[in-house]
Each structure stands twice: as C-alpha cells, then as structure tokens.
Write a protein that holds these residues in place. Structure first.
Motif, PDB file in Angstrom:
ATOM      1  N   UNK A 191     -20.855 -19.879 -17.959  1.00 31.30           N
ATOM      2  CA  UNK A 191     -21.808 -19.663 -19.040  1.00 31.30           C
ATOM      3  C   UNK A 191     -22.718 -18.476 -18.730  1.00 31.30           C
ATOM      4  N   UNK A 192     -23.344 -17.968 -19.775  1.00 31.45           N
ATOM      5  CA  UNK A 192     -24.273 -16.843 -19.609  1.00 31.45           C
ATOM      6  C   UNK A 192     -25.477 -17.210 -18.734  1.00 31.45           C
TER       7      UNK A 192
ATOM      8  N   UNK B 234     -24.618 -29.952 -15.986  1.00 26.68           N
ATOM      9  CA  UNK B 234     -23.333 -30.513 -16.383  1.00 26.68           C
ATOM     10  C   UNK B 234     -22.358 -29.413 -16.742  1.00 26.68           C
ATOM     11  N   UNK B 235     -21.054 -29.723 -16.655  1.00 28.22           N
ATOM     12  CA  UNK B 235     -20.053 -28.700 -16.964  1.00 28.22           C
ATOM     13  C   UNK B 235     -20.064 -28.339 -18.438  1.00 28.22           C
ATOM     14  N   UNK B 236     -19.720 -27.076 -18.695  1.00 26.91           N
ATOM     15  CA  UNK B 236     -19.596 -26.623 -20.074  1.00 26.91           C
ATOM     16  C   UNK B 236     -18.374 -27.272 -20.718  1.00 26.91           C
TER      17      UNK B 236
ATOM     18  N   UNK C 269     -31.964 -16.652 -20.847  1.00 22.89           N
ATOM     19  CA  UNK C 269     -31.377 -17.973 -20.628  1.00 22.89           C
ATOM     20  C   UNK C 269     -31.729 -18.909 -21.779  1.00 22.89           C
ATOM     21  N   UNK C 270     -33.001 -18.925 -22.170  1.00 20.70           N
ATOM     22  CA  UNK C 270     -33.416 -19.787 -23.279  1.00 20.70           C
ATOM     23  C   UNK C 270     -32.709 -19.398 -24.573  1.00 20.70           C
TER      24      UNK C 270
ATOM     25  N   UNK D 146     -25.637 -24.154 -24.665  1.00 21.70           N
ATOM     26  CA  UNK D 146     -25.507 -24.487 -23.241  1.00 21.70           C
ATOM     27  C   UNK D 146     -26.512 -25.578 -22.876  1.00 21.70           C
ATOM     28  N   UNK D 147     -26.077 -26.502 -22.043  1.00 24.22           N
ATOM     29  CA  UNK D 147     -26.949 -27.602 -21.625  1.00 24.22           C
ATOM     30  C   UNK D 147     -27.495 -27.331 -20.231  1.00 24.22           C
ATOM     31  N   UNK D 148     -28.788 -27.608 -20.035  1.00 22.58           N
ATOM     32  CA  UNK D 148     -29.447 -27.449 -18.743  1.00 22.58           C
ATOM     33  C   UNK D 148     -30.196 -28.740 -18.442  1.00 22.58           C
ATOM     34  N   UNK D 149     -29.918 -29.359 -17.283  1.00 24.48           N
ATOM     35  CA  UNK D 149     -30.590 -30.599 -16.906  1.00 24.48           C
ATOM     36  C   UNK D 149     -31.999 -30.312 -16.406  1.00 24.48           C
ATOM     37  N   UNK D 150     -32.748 -31.395 -16.142  1.00 22.16           N
ATOM     38  CA  UNK D 150     -34.118 -31.236 -15.639  1.00 22.16           C
ATOM     39  C   UNK D 150     -34.115 -30.554 -14.274  1.00 22.16           C
TER      40      UNK D 150
END
Length: 443
Positions: free
Chosen positions: A220-221, A270-272, A391-392, A400-404
């Motif tokens: 991912x980017x 988590x994986x894309x 990124x945001x 794209x998902x980003x965890x805490x």
C-alpha cells in the motif's frame, strides 16, 4: 494468510523458507484475495525479470561510455585532442574547471531582512502550499496509475498500466525541459563538473524511481511512505561508505526510533485486500531497492556539489542522463511505442502521466526556492508534514486500514523526524551555518 501462520514454526522449517522465496519471485502463485493486477501472461512480465532487463539496457550505455572515458583519460586527450568534437569531449570527460575545495562553493543564503514579516509569512505560505500541492497530488496520482485500471466498462475490466520505466521517462523529460529553461532564463554559475559524473546519480535515480513505482503493485501507499521515512538509516550507512561521514548519538537515536515506528506499523496493520505473504515480500524487496538506490543518489549528489554548480544545473545534468538511459532501454525492449499506444488508447492515463510529470518537475523547483528562502530545517518540517498528510489522504481515498498500534508507529516515525530537525537546528545555532544543497530528486 499472515495471521493464520505461526511465525516460529514458519521460520524454523527450511521447506517453508524455500516456499517464501519462490512466492516472492512468482507473486501471482501465492496471491490471496483479489490480485492487484491481471496475472502476468509469461515469466517475462515478472518484476525481477523486468528489473534485470532494464539494468542490462542501462549497462549497454554505461559500460561503453565508462570505458571510453577511461581511454580518453589515459591517452591525455585534453592535451593532444583537436577538432570539432574537442569542446564536447572536454565538457563531458574532463570538465572546464578544476575541482574546488572540500567546502561546497555556494553563495550563502540571503536573509530577507529588508522585507516585512507579513511578506515573509506570505512567502512561507506560498512555499508550503506549492510543496504540499505538488507532492500530495503526485502521491495520489502515483497510486491511481499503478493500481487502477483504465478503460473499464460494464462488460470489460479494463487494463492496467505495467511499464514503470515509461512513467520514469515521462517525469524526467519534463524535469529536463523545466531545468533547461530555468538555466537559460536565469544566470547560473560557470559549470565545471565533467558531465559523465552525472550518469552515476542518474542510473541510481532511475532504478530507485522504477522500484518505487513497481512496489505499489504489491504494497500500500502508506507502507511506501513509511519506508521512505526510514531511509534515514541507509542514507547514514551510505554516508559512511561513500563520503566517510561521522554521525552523532542523537542521529543514531532518532534513526532507531524511526525503525521502531516502521516496525510497529508493518507488524500491526492488517493485510490489504490484495496482499499476501508473497506480494508483501516482493513489495518490501522493491522498497529496499528504492531506499538503497536513493541513498546512493543523494550521497553522490552531495559529492558532486564540490564542483561549482547550482541546484538547477544538477537537476539538468541528472535528468539529461536519465532521459538517455530510459529512452535507450525502452527502444531496446520495443516498449516505447507500446507506452505511447497505451496513452493513445486511454486519454485519462495520458492526463495522469502529464500531471505526474508536472508535479515532479515543479515540486523540485519549490524545493530549491524554499531552502533558499527559509533554510533546510523549515523545508524538512514541511515535507515531514506532507508525508503524514499523504498517508491520511491515501487511507481516505483508497480505503487502506491502519490499526491503533500502526497509527502509533506512524506517530513515532514523524516525531523522530521532527526531533532530527530540532536537534540539527540547535547544533547549527552554536556555529556558523554552512549552506547546503538538497538532493535533486525527492520523488
């Protein structure tokens, strides 16, 4: 998938090591979920084959040119040469001036003491806006070009653009034109460096750009942006090897914090939907190639600034050889016409490629102007904030998902980058600052 695999068991089994290596070379065999692009039609479409094919194309120009330079130097052509080609050979092989002293012969940055604070604020806003718009647009378009499809309809999925080298050529051609026009319109210092010395930085820059574009097919980017932020470490390593530099404790500390933050992001997120162990490993190998080549580029450019030249002259020289390398390699592979045909079939791609080139070329001019007006520290802060915003923006536009924990890792990385700026500023306040030039290629 990654989450269903026991890491201790995997790394302890030799057969699984071989499986990971095979999947890294053949990413389409192990892709889980929806693949990022259509499966390659043949083994000639695999990324590692295309990399070595491109490198062989560059070597077909680089090796004979290097041998010719060595031959002319041994024959003392500068003393014995005559004829119409003599000025060209002299400029390309010997240069027009002897090498300067160890210090970079640049005019000190002029402080705008005669301008009002309001005017300085306006110039700062102009510089920050130009950098943000140029490189945020560049990042969004880069991900769209390398991961999206063109010509999709209700009955057809469309086709993906796969030739990263063609995009590199597009960027370099416009940057060469912009730098050339700037040198013609604005007075530049007399150029003294042998032109062939730009070819080394051009070669590493082209390879790093290719790896950067190609990596987006596998990771991912946001992962790519974090990898760029972590290139502080290999840059320091290259600095010790190429320039014999020494670093202070705070530089090693912030480099370690960056490594920790990147590790938190990569291990927790988590994986894309399109990713798998194979594609992720391929992407990380390409990102490692990008970081290694880009680290060499910046250090070689620093060494070249020992000659009397401006940043735009450096920009022109590097992009000139980059265009020669990429055009030659594409012609040898027969891919130049195919890239042009793709542009003809998809006008949207042509527009995206043109905007990519414009953002890359004018972004470099904003870099030079910002550093000239406000110094490297302000420029670094602006670009660090740009990476965080990128990124945001990518997460919002492409899901794209980003965890805490991954978000905390991102925060650690950018905090460490800002600490580097603060520590470097305090160090320079205690002594007379020496003006420095930035690396020419920032993307």
């Amino acid at each position: 998938g990654l989450k269903s695999c026991n890491p201790n068991r995997c790394f302890g089994c030799p057969s699984r090591w071989w499986a990971v290596v095979v999947l890294a070379a053949l990413p389409s065999l192990g892709a889980g979920g929806e693949p990022p692009e259509a499966p390659p039609q043949s083994w000639t479409q695999l990324w590692f084959f295309r990399f070595f094919l491109n490198a062989a194309g560059y070597a077909s120009f680089m090796v004979p040119g290097y041998l010719l330079v060595q031959y002319l130097r041994r024959k003392n052509y500068l003393e014995t040469g005559r004829g119409l080609c003599f000025p060209l050979v002299k400029a390309c092989v010997f240069g027009s001036e002897p090498k300067a002293s160890d210090e970079v012969p640049l005019a000190p940055r002029t402080e705008a003491a005669d301008t009002t604070p309001s005017w300085q604020i306006l110039k700062l806003v102009f510089c920050a806006s130009g950098l943000q718009v140029s490189y945020l647009t560049w990042g969004v378009l880069q991900e769209r070009v390398m991961t999206g499809s063109y010509g999709a309809t209700a009955t057809s999925p469309g086709e993906h653009f796969t030739d990263s080298q063609f995009l590199v050529l597009m960027n370099r051609v416009l940057a060469l034109i912009v730098a050339g026009l700037y040198c013609v319109l604005r007075k530049q210092p007399r150029h003294g460096a042998p032109m062939y010395r730009y070819s080394f930085a051009s070669l590493s820059n082209v390879l790093s750009s290719w790896c950067q574009y190609e990596a987006l097919k596998f990771v991912s980017f946001p992962t790519q942006v974090l990898a760029k932020a972590s290139k502080v470490i290999p840059v320091m390593m290259m600095g010790k090897l190429v320039s014999r530099r020494s670093y202070e404790h705070w530089e090693y500390l912030t480099a370690g914090l960056i490594s920790i933050g990147v590790s938190m992001f990569l291990l927790s997120s988590g994986p894309e939907p399109r990713s798998s162990p194979a594609t992720t490993l391929s992407g990380l190998v390409l990102l490692a190639g990008y970081i290694a080549f880009d680290s060499f580029t910046s250090n070689w450019q620093d060494a070249l600034f020992a000659y009397k030249m401006s940043s735009v002259q450096m920009m022109f020289g590097v992009n000139l050889f980059s265009c020669l390398f990429t055009v030659g390699s594409l012609l040898e592979q027969g891919a130049l016409l195919e890239g042009a045909r793709f542009m003809g079939r998809h006008s949207e791609f042509a527009l995206h490629a043109l905007l990519l080139s414009i953002c890359s070329a004018f972004g470099q001019l904003f870099i030079f102007y910002t550093i000239g007006q406000f110094g490297a520290a302000v420029f670094t802060i602006i670009m660090t904030l740009r990476q965080a915003i990128a990124i945001l923006l990518s997460c919002l536009l492409y899901g794209h998902t980003v965890t805490v924990v991954g978000g905390l890792g991102v925060a650690v990385v950018f905090t460490a980058l800002l600490l580097r700026v603060y520590a470097r500023g305090r160090k320079q306040r205690g002594k007379k600052a020496v003006p420095t030039e930035p690396p020419v290629q920032k993307v």
